[in-house]
Scaffold this motif. Structure first.
Motif, PDB file in Angstrom:
ATOM      1  N   THR A 159      -8.193   3.010   0.109  1.00  0.00           N
ATOM      2  CA  THR A 159      -6.769   3.329  -1.276  1.00  0.00           C
ATOM      3  C   THR A 159      -7.285   4.338  -2.250  1.00  0.00           C
ATOM      4  O   THR A 159      -6.911   4.994  -2.148  1.00  0.00           O
ATOM      5  CB  THR A 159      -5.881   2.049  -1.951  1.00  0.00           C
ATOM      6  OG1 THR A 159      -7.635   0.946  -1.910  1.00  0.00           O
ATOM      7  CG2 THR A 159      -5.557   1.185  -0.908  1.00  0.00           C
ATOM      8  N   ALA A 160      -8.223   4.346  -1.906  1.00  0.00           N
ATOM      9  CA  ALA A 160      -9.188   5.212  -3.133  1.00  0.00           C
ATOM     10  C   ALA A 160      -9.241   6.460  -2.930  1.00  0.00           C
ATOM     11  O   ALA A 160      -8.996   6.977  -3.526  1.00  0.00           O
ATOM     12  CB  ALA A 160     -10.763   4.860  -3.265  1.00  0.00           C
TER      13      ALA A 160
ATOM     14  N   PRO B 174       0.879  -1.210   0.150  1.00  0.00           N
ATOM     15  CA  PRO B 174       0.207  -0.131   0.337  1.00  0.00           C
ATOM     16  C   PRO B 174       0.591   0.662  -0.160  1.00  0.00           C
ATOM     17  O   PRO B 174       0.525   1.999  -0.856  1.00  0.00           O
ATOM     18  CB  PRO B 174      -0.748  -0.142   1.406  1.00  0.00           C
ATOM     19  CG  PRO B 174      -0.831  -1.745   1.556  1.00  0.00           C
ATOM     20  CD  PRO B 174       0.407  -2.003   1.052  1.00  0.00           C
ATOM     21  N   GLU B 175       2.016   1.234   1.052  1.00  0.00           N
ATOM     22  CA  GLU B 175       2.670   2.216   0.277  1.00  0.00           C
ATOM     23  C   GLU B 175       3.582   2.647  -0.197  1.00  0.00           C
ATOM     24  O   GLU B 175       3.471   4.031  -0.345  1.00  0.00           O
ATOM     25  CB  GLU B 175       3.777   2.372   0.994  1.00  0.00           C
ATOM     26  CG  GLU B 175       5.053   1.076   1.233  1.00  0.00           C
ATOM     27  CD  GLU B 175       4.201  -0.089   2.564  1.00  0.00           C
ATOM     28  OE1 GLU B 175       5.294  -1.204   2.482  1.00  0.00           O
ATOM     29  OE2 GLU B 175       3.253  -0.267   2.671  1.00  0.00           O
ATOM     30  N   ARG B 176       3.590   2.422  -1.662  1.00  0.00           N
ATOM     31  CA  ARG B 176       3.423   2.172  -2.636  1.00  0.00           C
ATOM     32  C   ARG B 176       2.649   2.990  -3.419  1.00  0.00           C
ATOM     33  O   ARG B 176       3.210   3.383  -4.866  1.00  0.00           O
ATOM     34  CB  ARG B 176       3.792   1.259  -3.702  1.00  0.00           C
ATOM     35  CG  ARG B 176       4.619   0.270  -3.336  1.00  0.00           C
ATOM     36  CD  ARG B 176       6.518   0.771  -3.276  1.00  0.00           C
ATOM     37  NE  ARG B 176       6.389   0.923  -4.898  1.00  0.00           N
ATOM     38  CZ  ARG B 176       6.889   0.416  -6.289  1.00  0.00           C
ATOM     39  NH1 ARG B 176       6.736  -0.993  -5.419  1.00  0.00           N
ATOM     40  NH2 ARG B 176       6.478   0.410  -6.996  1.00  0.00           N
ATOM     41  N   LEU B 177       1.476   3.058  -2.761  1.00  0.00           N
ATOM     42  CA  LEU B 177       0.106   4.455  -4.006  1.00  0.00           C
ATOM     43  C   LEU B 177       0.543   5.030  -4.206  1.00  0.00           C
ATOM     44  O   LEU B 177       0.536   6.219  -5.470  1.00  0.00           O
ATOM     45  CB  LEU B 177      -1.221   3.893  -3.533  1.00  0.00           C
ATOM     46  CG  LEU B 177      -1.868   3.922  -4.227  1.00  0.00           C
ATOM     47  CD1 LEU B 177      -2.028   3.733  -5.591  1.00  0.00           C
ATOM     48  CD2 LEU B 177      -3.044   3.742  -2.848  1.00  0.00           C
TER      49      LEU B 177
ATOM     50  N   GLN C 213       6.426   0.306 -11.330  1.00  0.00           N
ATOM     51  CA  GLN C 213       5.290   0.414 -11.941  1.00  0.00           C
ATOM     52  C   GLN C 213       4.623   1.630 -12.475  1.00  0.00           C
ATOM     53  O   GLN C 213       3.884   2.452 -12.678  1.00  0.00           O
ATOM     54  CB  GLN C 213       4.989   0.575 -10.420  1.00  0.00           C
ATOM     55  CG  GLN C 213       2.711   0.862 -10.379  1.00  0.00           C
ATOM     56  CD  GLN C 213       1.869  -0.501 -11.332  1.00  0.00           C
ATOM     57  OE1 GLN C 213       1.456  -1.316 -11.105  1.00  0.00           O
ATOM     58  NE2 GLN C 213       0.457   0.070 -11.859  1.00  0.00           N
ATOM     59  N   GLU C 214       5.818   2.816 -11.962  1.00  0.00           N
ATOM     60  CA  GLU C 214       5.371   4.679 -11.979  1.00  0.00           C
ATOM     61  C   GLU C 214       5.745   4.186 -13.534  1.00  0.00           C
ATOM     62  O   GLU C 214       5.414   5.228 -14.061  1.00  0.00           O
ATOM     63  CB  GLU C 214       6.192   5.215 -11.243  1.00  0.00           C
ATOM     64  CG  GLU C 214       5.919   5.693  -9.480  1.00  0.00           C
ATOM     65  CD  GLU C 214       6.435   4.279  -8.382  1.00  0.00           C
ATOM     66  OE1 GLU C 214       6.825   4.399  -7.364  1.00  0.00           O
ATOM     67  OE2 GLU C 214       7.170   3.279  -8.960  1.00  0.00           O
TER      68      GLU C 214
ATOM     69  N   SER D 289       0.509   7.049  -7.941  1.00  0.00           N
ATOM     70  CA  SER D 289      -0.631   7.645  -7.910  1.00  0.00           C
ATOM     71  C   SER D 289       0.172   9.029  -9.125  1.00  0.00           C
ATOM     72  O   SER D 289      -1.269   9.636  -9.570  1.00  0.00           O
ATOM     73  CB  SER D 289      -1.387   7.970  -6.729  1.00  0.00           C
ATOM     74  OG  SER D 289      -2.484   7.196  -6.130  1.00  0.00           O
ATOM     75  N   ARG D 290       1.175   9.861  -8.141  1.00  0.00           N
ATOM     76  CA  ARG D 290       1.123  11.399  -8.118  1.00  0.00           C
ATOM     77  C   ARG D 290       2.061  10.916 -10.036  1.00  0.00           C
ATOM     78  O   ARG D 290       2.250  11.852 -10.356  1.00  0.00           O
ATOM     79  CB  ARG D 290       1.936  11.829  -7.007  1.00  0.00           C
ATOM     80  CG  ARG D 290       1.964  11.876  -6.116  1.00  0.00           C
ATOM     81  CD  ARG D 290       3.052  12.821  -5.220  1.00  0.00           C
ATOM     82  NE  ARG D 290       1.877  13.341  -4.296  1.00  0.00           N
ATOM     83  CZ  ARG D 290       2.600  13.981  -2.951  1.00  0.00           C
ATOM     84  NH1 ARG D 290       3.713  14.199  -2.949  1.00  0.00           N
ATOM     85  NH2 ARG D 290       1.865  14.556  -2.002  1.00  0.00           N
ATOM     86  N   ALA D 291       2.354   9.838 -10.210  1.00  0.00           N
ATOM     87  CA  ALA D 291       3.012   9.361 -11.637  1.00  0.00           C
ATOM     88  C   ALA D 291       2.441   9.975 -12.534  1.00  0.00           C
ATOM     89  O   ALA D 291       2.742  10.322 -13.217  1.00  0.00           O
ATOM     90  CB  ALA D 291       4.068   8.390 -11.624  1.00  0.00           C
ATOM     91  N   ALA D 292       1.615   9.202 -12.130  1.00  0.00           N
ATOM     92  CA  ALA D 292      -0.194   9.381 -12.654  1.00  0.00           C
ATOM     93  C   ALA D 292      -0.631  10.281 -13.542  1.00  0.00           C
ATOM     94  O   ALA D 292      -0.179  10.868 -14.278  1.00  0.00           O
ATOM     95  CB  ALA D 292      -1.556   8.133 -12.461  1.00  0.00           C
ATOM     96  N   GLU D 293      -1.217  11.448 -11.648  1.00  0.00           N
ATOM     97  CA  GLU D 293      -1.097  12.381 -12.350  1.00  0.00           C
ATOM     98  C   GLU D 293       0.308  13.371 -13.102  1.00  0.00           C
ATOM     99  O   GLU D 293      -0.796  13.326 -14.284  1.00  0.00           O
ATOM    100  CB  GLU D 293      -1.251  13.020 -10.981  1.00  0.00           C
ATOM    101  CG  GLU D 293      -1.845  14.437 -10.869  1.00  0.00           C
ATOM    102  CD  GLU D 293      -3.166  14.615 -10.867  1.00  0.00           C
ATOM    103  OE1 GLU D 293      -3.348  16.001 -10.247  1.00  0.00           O
ATOM    104  OE2 GLU D 293      -4.455  13.986 -10.852  1.00  0.00           O
ATOM    105  N   GLU D 294       0.942  13.588 -13.153  1.00  0.00           N
ATOM    106  CA  GLU D 294       2.070  13.994 -13.216  1.00  0.00           C
ATOM    107  C   GLU D 294       2.420  13.050 -15.211  1.00  0.00           C
ATOM    108  O   GLU D 294       2.663  14.494 -15.878  1.00  0.00           O
ATOM    109  CB  GLU D 294       3.229  13.752 -13.116  1.00  0.00           C
ATOM    110  CG  GLU D 294       3.402  14.701 -11.569  1.00  0.00           C
ATOM    111  CD  GLU D 294       4.820  14.263 -10.527  1.00  0.00           C
ATOM    112  OE1 GLU D 294       5.490  14.037 -11.275  1.00  0.00           O
ATOM    113  OE2 GLU D 294       4.967  14.644  -9.560  1.00  0.00           O
ATOM    114  N   ALA D 295       1.901  12.428 -14.672  1.00  0.00           N
ATOM    115  CA  ALA D 295       1.886  11.957 -17.068  1.00  0.00           C
ATOM    116  C   ALA D 295       0.878  12.366 -17.461  1.00  0.00           C
ATOM    117  O   ALA D 295       0.559  12.399 -19.005  1.00  0.00           O
ATOM    118  CB  ALA D 295       2.097  10.293 -16.518  1.00  0.00           C
ATOM    119  N   GLY D 296      -0.273  12.560 -16.689  1.00  0.00           N
ATOM    120  CA  GLY D 296      -1.459  13.206 -17.932  1.00  0.00           C
ATOM    121  C   GLY D 296      -2.715  11.308 -18.134  1.00  0.00           C
ATOM    122  O   GLY D 296      -3.186  11.438 -18.816  1.00  0.00           O
TER     123      GLY D 296
END
Length: 290
Positions: free
Chosen positions: A46-47, A14-17, A274-275, A21-28
Motif C-alpha cells: 500500500t505504501a 484497498p481500492e479506496r487508497l 475519508q477524503e 492519497s490524491r485528496a491528501a496530496e491535492e489538499a497539501g
C-alpha cells in the motif's frame, strides 16, 4: 513546526487508497500513514502504491509486525522504497499484536528480544553494512544489500510499555505511539526513550510520532467516545479530539507541548468521508497548528 498527518485506516478497502492519497496530496497534507493490521492490507504494497500515485506526500507505515518478516526482506523492501521515492517513505516496525501473531504461528516467546534483534540488523543493513548475526531470532550470514538507500534513512519503532520505550530510544531513530497515549503518556514516553538513548550513548535527534483519534461533524463526540469505549480507555483523560478545527488543533498542541514531533490524526473506524477527513486535516487544522 509540529508535523501533521492523517491515517488511512485498513478498515477501508484497498481500492479506496488511490482517491484518499490524491485528496491528501491535492489538499497539501504532509503525511499519510498506513497500518499493516492482520488480516487486512500489506504495509509495503500500500505504501508503494500511495507513493506512486503522488509526488510530494510522505507516506508512513506504522507498523510492520516483525514476527511476520525476515529482516532481510524488510530491509530490501525499505531500501527499494527509499531509492524510488527519496525522502518520502517513513517505516516503523513493532512486535505486533500477540494474538494475531499466534494465529499465523509467528508468536515469539520474547517479543522484545525479537524487536531488538530486528532493529539492530535492519538499521545496519540500511546503512549498507554487511551483517552476520546469530541471535535468538535474527540469523544472518554475511548479508548486505545490493541496492541500499542512497541517503541516511530513519527506522521507527512502535512502543507502549517501559521496556519497549527504552528499547526504542536505544535502537531506533524514532518512536510511534498509539492513539491511546494522552499528553502525560507522551511525557512519560519521552523520559523512558531518553533513558534508553542515554544507556546506548546516543545523542542524535529522536522523533516521536503520536496518533490522535479525531472526528468532526455533528456526531463527532459520539463517534470518538464509542471508539474509546471499545478500546476500554474512555476514562483516560486527554484522549481523542471531537469538534471543529480549533478543537482538534488544541489537542494537537497539547501533544506537541508534551513532546510529540508529529501528530497523525486517526479517524474513527466509521468515518463517513475519508477524503473529506484528510482535507479537513490539511486545509483547516494545519493552519492552526504552529
Amino acid at each position: 513546526m509540529t508535523g501533521l498527518g492523517a491515517v488511512f485506516r485498513p478498515q477501508l478497502a484497498p481500492e479506496r487508497l488511490r482517491a484518499v492519497s490524491r485528496a491528501a496530496e491535492e489538499a497539501g497534507l504532509e503525511e499519510l500513514w498506513l497500518w499493516e493490521d492482520c488480516f487486512r492490507e500489506g504495509g509495503i504494497s500500500t505504501a508503494a502504491a500511495a507513493l506512486a500515485w503522488t509526488e510530494r506526500l510522505r507516506v508512513g507505515v506504522g507498523l510492520l509486525p516483525v514476527p511476520l518478516r525476515n529482516v532481510a526482506v524488510t530491509a530490501m523492501e525499505a531500501a527499494t522504497l527509499h531509492r524510488m521515492f527519496p525522502g518520502r517513505a517513513v517505516l516503523g516496525v513493532g512486535h505486533g499484536v500477540q494474538d494475531w501473531m499466534g494465529q499465523v504461528g509467528a508468536r515469539a516467546e520474547s517479543p522484545l528480544t525479537l524487536l531488538r534483534e530486528h532493529l539492530v540488523a535492519l538499521r545496519a543493513l540500511l546503512r549498507a553494512e554487511r551483517v552476520t548475526s546469530q541471535g535468538r531470532y535474527v540469523r544472518l550470514d554475511d548479508v548486505a544489500l545490493d541496492w541500499p538507500p542512497q541517503q541516511a534513512v530513519e527506522v521507527f519503532a512502535g512502543a507502549t510499555g517501559p521496556r519497549s520505550l527504552r528499547l526504542a530510544g536505544e535502537a531506533a531513530d524514532g518512536t510511534v505511539l498509539t492513539a491511546n497515549t494522552p499528553p502525560d503518556g507522551v511525557r512519560r514516553a519521552r523520559r523512558l526513550i531518553d533513558e534508553g538513548r542515554a544507556a546506548a550513548g546516543r545523542t542524535g535527534a529522536h522523533k516521536v510520532v503520536v496518533y490522535l483519534l479525531a472526528a468532526t461533524g455533528p456526531d463527532a463526540a459520539a463517534r470518538v467516545r464509542a471508539e474509546l469505549v471499545a478500546e476500554g480507555v474512555e476514562h483516560v483523560p486527554g484522549l481523542g479530539a471531537a469538534g471543529d478545527a480549533q478543537d482538534v488543533a488544541e489537542a494537537v498542541h497539547r501533544l506537541a507541548e508534551a513532546g510529540a514531533d508529529t501528530v497523525i490524526l486517526q479517524p474513527t473506524g466509521d468515518e463517513p468521508d475519508q477524503e473529506g477527513f484528510v482535507r479537513f486535516a490539511a486545509e483547516r487544522v494545519r493552519p492552526l497548528v504552529a
